[in-house]
Motif scaffolding. Sequence first.
Motif, short mmCIF file in Angstrom:
data_model
loop_
_atom_site.label_atom_id
_atom_site.label_comp_id
_atom_site.label_asym_id
_atom_site.label_seq_id
_atom_site.Cartn_x
_atom_site.Cartn_y
_atom_site.Cartn_z
N GLU A 68 -19.03 92.52 -158.80
CA GLU A 68 -19.91 92.10 -159.73
C GLU A 68 -20.36 93.60 -160.56
OE1 GLU A 68 -23.63 90.79 -157.82
OE2 GLU A 68 -22.98 88.60 -158.48
N TYR A 74 -17.81 99.62 -147.03
CA TYR A 74 -17.01 98.68 -146.17
C TYR A 74 -15.81 98.37 -147.14
CZ TYR A 74 -19.61 96.18 -149.71
OH TYR A 74 -20.00 95.74 -150.96
N LEU A 77 -28.82 88.02 -168.11
CA LEU A 77 -29.36 88.52 -166.87
C LEU A 77 -29.38 87.35 -165.78
CD1 LEU A 77 -30.07 91.39 -165.67
CD2 LEU A 77 -32.34 90.80 -166.13
N TYR A 78 -29.80 86.14 -166.44
CA TYR A 78 -30.04 84.85 -165.74
C TYR A 78 -28.85 84.42 -165.11
CZ TYR A 78 -30.38 79.90 -165.05
OH TYR A 78 -30.21 78.59 -164.42
N LEU A 104 -33.32 86.30 -171.79
CA LEU A 104 -32.32 86.94 -170.78
C LEU A 104 -31.34 86.19 -170.20
CD1 LEU A 104 -35.71 88.11 -169.01
CD2 LEU A 104 -34.20 89.42 -170.00
N MET A 158 -30.04 90.09 -175.07
CA MET A 158 -29.42 89.61 -173.88
C MET A 158 -29.17 88.10 -173.94
SD MET A 158 -30.32 91.46 -170.41
CE MET A 158 -31.84 92.13 -170.59
N PHE A 182 -25.94 86.15 -164.57
CA PHE A 182 -25.50 87.08 -163.42
C PHE A 182 -26.26 86.68 -162.24
CE2 PHE A 182 -23.42 89.70 -166.79
CZ PHE A 182 -22.50 89.28 -166.52
N ALA A 183 -27.51 86.52 -162.42
CA ALA A 183 -28.42 86.41 -161.27
C ALA A 183 -28.10 84.99 -160.61
CB ALA A 183 -30.10 86.24 -161.67
N GLY A 192 -24.57 84.99 -158.88
CA GLY A 192 -24.26 85.59 -157.53
C GLY A 192 -25.01 84.86 -156.33
N LEU A 193 -25.51 83.51 -156.76
CA LEU A 193 -25.86 82.85 -155.50
C LEU A 193 -24.68 82.35 -154.71
CD1 LEU A 193 -28.88 81.03 -156.84
CD2 LEU A 193 -28.85 83.25 -155.32
N ILE A 242 -31.76 89.09 -153.93
CA ILE A 242 -31.08 88.12 -153.26
C ILE A 242 -29.65 88.19 -153.50
CG2 ILE A 242 -30.50 85.40 -153.47
CD1 ILE A 242 -33.20 84.98 -154.37
N GLY A 243 -29.13 88.71 -154.62
CA GLY A 243 -27.79 88.60 -154.79
C GLY A 243 -27.04 89.78 -154.02
N VAL A 258 -33.91 88.32 -158.08
CA VAL A 258 -32.79 87.55 -158.07
C VAL A 258 -31.59 88.12 -157.84
CG1 VAL A 258 -31.42 85.31 -158.40
CG2 VAL A 258 -33.89 85.36 -158.63
N LEU A 259 -31.26 88.96 -158.74
CA LEU A 259 -30.17 89.67 -158.92
C LEU A 259 -29.96 90.64 -157.70
CD1 LEU A 259 -27.58 89.82 -160.93
CD2 LEU A 259 -28.56 91.59 -161.93
N ALA A 268 -35.71 87.99 -162.81
CA ALA A 268 -33.93 88.06 -162.84
C ALA A 268 -33.68 89.01 -162.05
CB ALA A 268 -33.68 88.24 -164.10
N VAL A 287 -21.93 83.65 -153.81
CA VAL A 287 -21.46 84.34 -152.37
C VAL A 287 -22.55 83.94 -151.31
CG1 VAL A 287 -22.96 86.31 -153.03
CG2 VAL A 287 -20.95 86.64 -151.71
N LEU A 288 -23.50 83.63 -151.58
CA LEU A 288 -24.54 83.23 -150.49
C LEU A 288 -24.02 81.99 -149.59
CD1 LEU A 288 -27.10 84.41 -149.57
CD2 LEU A 288 -28.29 82.66 -150.87
N ILE A 333 -19.40 91.02 -154.34
CA ILE A 333 -20.46 92.03 -154.43
C ILE A 333 -19.62 93.11 -155.30
CG2 ILE A 333 -22.00 93.96 -153.71
CD1 ILE A 333 -23.46 91.79 -152.24
N VAL A 356 -27.58 89.77 -149.33
CA VAL A 356 -26.08 89.51 -148.86
C VAL A 356 -25.45 90.57 -147.94
CG1 VAL A 356 -23.79 89.35 -149.71
CG2 VAL A 356 -25.55 88.09 -150.72
#
Lengths: 243, 460
Positions: free
Chosen positions: B204, A199, B164-165, B161, B221, B167-168, B171-172, A74-75, A70-71, A67, B174-175, B201, A79
């Motif tokens: 977050e 930024y 946490l999962y 979790l 969590m 938020f993880a 967060g994708l 990736i996040g 990824v957080l 996690a 934004v990608l 970001i 980015v």
Amino acid sequence: MSLPDRIPILGWVWEDLLFLTFAGVMLGAALLVVIGRNIIRSGLWMILSFGALAGLYVLLGTPLVAAAQVLVYIGAISVLILFAIMLTQSKEGPSRLVFHHQAWAGALAAVALALLLALTVLGTEWPQADGQLRPSPSADIARLLFGEYLLAFEVVSVLLLAAVIGGVFLAKREDLPDPGEAAIEQVRLGSSPGGPTGYTSGGIGPSEADAARPSGGIGSTGAATTPGALGPSVGMSGRGDAP
Amino acid sequence: MSVLARPWSRLTPAGKVVLPLLGLLVFLTLALLVGFATGLIPGLIRFVGDLLGANIGIVRFVVAASAILLMSVPTAFVIIYMELKVIALMNLRLGPNRVGPWGSLHSIVHGLKVLGKEDFTPTGVDVPVFTLAPAVTFLAPVLGLLVLPFAPGLLGIDMNLALLYFFAVSGLSVLGLMMAGWSSFNKYSLLGGLRAAAQIISYEIPLTLAVVGVIMLAGTMSLNQIVMNQSGSILDWYMFKQPLGFVIFFIAATAEGNRTPFDLTEADSELVAGFATEYSGMRFGFFFFAEYVGVFILSALTTVLFLGGWNAPFDIDPVLNALGIRFDLALDLARLDVGLLFLLALGPVVGTLLIALPIWMLRSDWSFLKSLVIGFILLNVLLAAAVGVWLALSFEAVVGLGWFLVKTYFFVFLFVWMRATLPRVRIDQLMGFAWKWMLPASLVNLFVTALAIIVVSEVR
């Protein structure tokens, strides 16, 4: 009738199949990061590689690390990298390959690194996995992190703090603004440096869009490859006459 | 060919629909008869049942994944309709009022329209990235649905979790927005994508830090466990123990979901439609859906973290007991015996007539047929309400789901209300607010919570 424990012909456990899939995706994506010419695509492949790595962490019984992977990777990190690339690169074609004339040096370094890695891998006594992986609960990791490894943890945070302060210092550096930028400064009422990452404050505001020249395309070619590219003084476009 | 073609061409459009359906019905009936006669179908059912029972883990996963994908679409429809109608009423307009009662089917027609539109790819775009971006954007909020506890026992995965999962994966999104912004080859899209990256970001950080207080209080969590920790009275909700965290979380969630007043990423007066400018058809629809599913999951997460999830704000049983109301819920229809047959056969007819006759007598300008139809619809509504009440009183999960949805849609309403009321902020105000106010405030919240926990544990 449930699924057999092992895959019929190959004789693997199902985890093996997952591991090979994730590892293959990770390595393939990592290769594509390196050999691709389109830098944004490289960034996206890197994200896929990070995602497959997170899958590997889950297979190893550490969902917390997965996690966090990824957080954070990736996040946030990827980015931000993509963000920086988009601010500084042009869409109209790959920028000149600045590392091209160092190909021989790069090849030598790669071979040397590969040799070193191979020696290390061969020289290490790898422990055998005991078959049964115990998932590590987050409380244990927290206890280790804030107990045994507290000093390392604090040192890393001080390092990160130093990096943040350095970033802010670079971003706040006063350069002589070029005329176009001065005009933008006037349009941008009361610009103020926003925060730690730099930024901020109209750096991606509408005023730049208005100032953009039609010929500039997206994010003027290589306009801002200087340090502090993410700083408040860098416009999106409208500096198309830079090198 | 013409032997079949000529009669077919004489059919009305309705006939062309009904005839194949009739054929299908006949075929299915025959197949079922043959299957049951030979014992093929019962055997098949038993085999499939055994297979599914033996692989219950995989079945559970597939069902949960399909359920969240399926529920995301009606959720988005409901919220889109709500947004159109509520904002219209706040603006003293009528809003959607053509399709369905009070225009309630409007958003479904919207969805069908989006499906039917031409899906084109402009020249110069980075085709694979451009194609994948809507999917990535839509995937992020839908994956978040997987760990939300809707009711006691009704959740996709009870993950340790979960937070946490959540938020993880969220967060994708934004990608996807950045991919869309970059690959569109359009400066407005690029500006939208860059704004999305900067904004999401930045927000977050306060969003996650505001939740840390809740995690410290709950000691876990797992979202399911967090909800269970808030059971008891209304004062156990974390809203009252974490008021600052609650406010910070909601404001940051507004920015995270790209909602007014923080919808800088697709500010239509500045950037056409931001990252979605070059998209059409269902790809645009995916962005649209992603936004509204995002509103839903952010509201649901606020409910779960701060408003006790599926816990009722008050206990209804003592109130009913004090009033002397008791329900005998042990419905035993088999006891009715032959009476059940009569009930099934005559109940709907008698019920419809009982409702239709007074209507017909009161409204003399309505034909009898019209009042019959109205009576039938009303009967169905009443029966559905009765079944709903029965379900709610017999099953804990239904009541829990009800409370969860009420609280969640309250926050959805709040989002819509803000959109109707507040003007959009400027980008420098947005970033300055995040870094100069939200971040320090969430840190203060964190330290005060930690201090309070230590003080309380010492005093005890």
